[in-house]
Design a protein around this motif. Sequence first.
Motif, mmCIF file in Angstrom:
data_model
loop_
_atom_site.group_PDB
_atom_site.id
_atom_site.type_symbol
_atom_site.label_atom_id
_atom_site.label_comp_id
_atom_site.label_asym_id
_atom_site.label_seq_id
_atom_site.Cartn_x
_atom_site.Cartn_y
_atom_site.Cartn_z
ATOM 1 N N MET A 1 51.632 -64.692 45.236
ATOM 2 C CA MET A 1 52.059 -63.310 45.268
ATOM 3 C C MET A 1 51.075 -62.458 44.471
ATOM 4 N N THR A 2 50.625 -61.370 45.062
ATOM 5 C CA THR A 2 49.675 -60.474 44.426
ATOM 6 C C THR A 2 50.399 -59.565 43.439
ATOM 7 N N LYS A 3 49.827 -59.409 42.259
ATOM 8 C CA LYS A 3 50.409 -58.541 41.231
ATOM 9 C C LYS A 3 50.143 -57.083 41.590
ATOM 10 N N LEU A 4 51.187 -56.273 41.567
ATOM 11 C CA LEU A 4 51.046 -54.850 41.845
ATOM 12 C C LEU A 4 50.485 -54.133 40.628
ATOM 13 N N PRO A 5 49.686 -53.077 40.851
ATOM 14 C CA PRO A 5 49.158 -52.320 39.716
ATOM 15 C C PRO A 5 50.284 -51.569 39.006
ATOM 16 N N LYS A 6 50.049 -51.215 37.766
ATOM 17 C CA LYS A 6 51.037 -50.502 36.960
ATOM 18 C C LYS A 6 51.371 -49.135 37.565
ATOM 19 N N PHE A 7 50.355 -48.446 38.106
ATOM 20 C CA PHE A 7 50.597 -47.150 38.740
ATOM 21 C C PHE A 7 49.528 -46.874 39.790
ATOM 22 N N THR A 8 49.795 -45.855 40.615
ATOM 23 C CA THR A 8 48.880 -45.451 41.688
ATOM 24 C C THR A 8 48.467 -44.004 41.485
ATOM 25 N N VAL A 9 47.183 -43.748 41.606
ATOM 26 C CA VAL A 9 46.654 -42.387 41.596
ATOM 27 C C VAL A 9 46.408 -42.022 43.053
ATOM 28 N N VAL A 10 47.029 -40.940 43.506
ATOM 29 C CA VAL A 10 46.830 -40.470 44.879
ATOM 30 C C VAL A 10 45.978 -39.212 44.811
ATOM 31 N N SER A 11 44.838 -39.255 45.480
ATOM 32 C CA SER A 11 43.936 -38.120 45.454
ATOM 33 C C SER A 11 43.669 -37.622 46.872
ATOM 34 N N PRO A 12 44.400 -36.586 47.300
ATOM 35 C CA PRO A 12 44.102 -35.983 48.601
ATOM 36 C C PRO A 12 42.744 -35.288 48.530
ATOM 37 N N ALA A 13 41.978 -35.367 49.590
ATOM 38 C CA ALA A 13 40.654 -34.748 49.589
ATOM 39 C C ALA A 13 40.387 -34.075 50.936
ATOM 40 N N TYR A 14 39.960 -32.837 50.869
ATOM 41 C CA TYR A 14 39.525 -32.091 52.049
ATOM 42 C C TYR A 14 38.398 -31.175 51.589
ATOM 43 N N GLN A 15 37.229 -31.351 52.174
ATOM 44 C CA GLN A 15 36.054 -30.578 51.782
ATOM 45 C C GLN A 15 35.806 -30.748 50.272
ATOM 46 N N SER A 16 35.874 -31.958 49.794
ATOM 47 C CA SER A 16 35.820 -32.233 48.351
ATOM 48 C C SER A 16 34.565 -32.955 47.900
ATOM 49 N N GLU A 17 33.597 -33.080 48.755
ATOM 50 C CA GLU A 17 32.403 -33.869 48.432
ATOM 51 C C GLU A 17 31.786 -33.530 47.068
#
Length: 79
Positions: A1-17
């Motif tokens: 079983m794979t250990k899940l990370p403590k938290f997730t960072v969600v970064s939406p990106a549009y025209q963000s280069e």
Amino acid sequence: MTKLPKFTVVSPAYQSEPFLGKMVSSLKAQTFGDFECLLIVEESCDNSLERSRELSQGDERFQVVSLLKSGSGSASCNY
């Protein structure tokens, strides 16, 4: 079983280069490394998708997701 990370960072990106490098570098420099980061890139006219893939290459904590342009940041966050 794979250990899940403590938290997730969600970064939406549009025209963000221009900003992706600094954001990813900052996350990689954190002393607490038990996280995952979802770079959710909506269809852009710049190279946001390619840059996201380049920056996250070789780091399992980062995943790049490509979505069609929705016109709203909500679609990326809901993903």
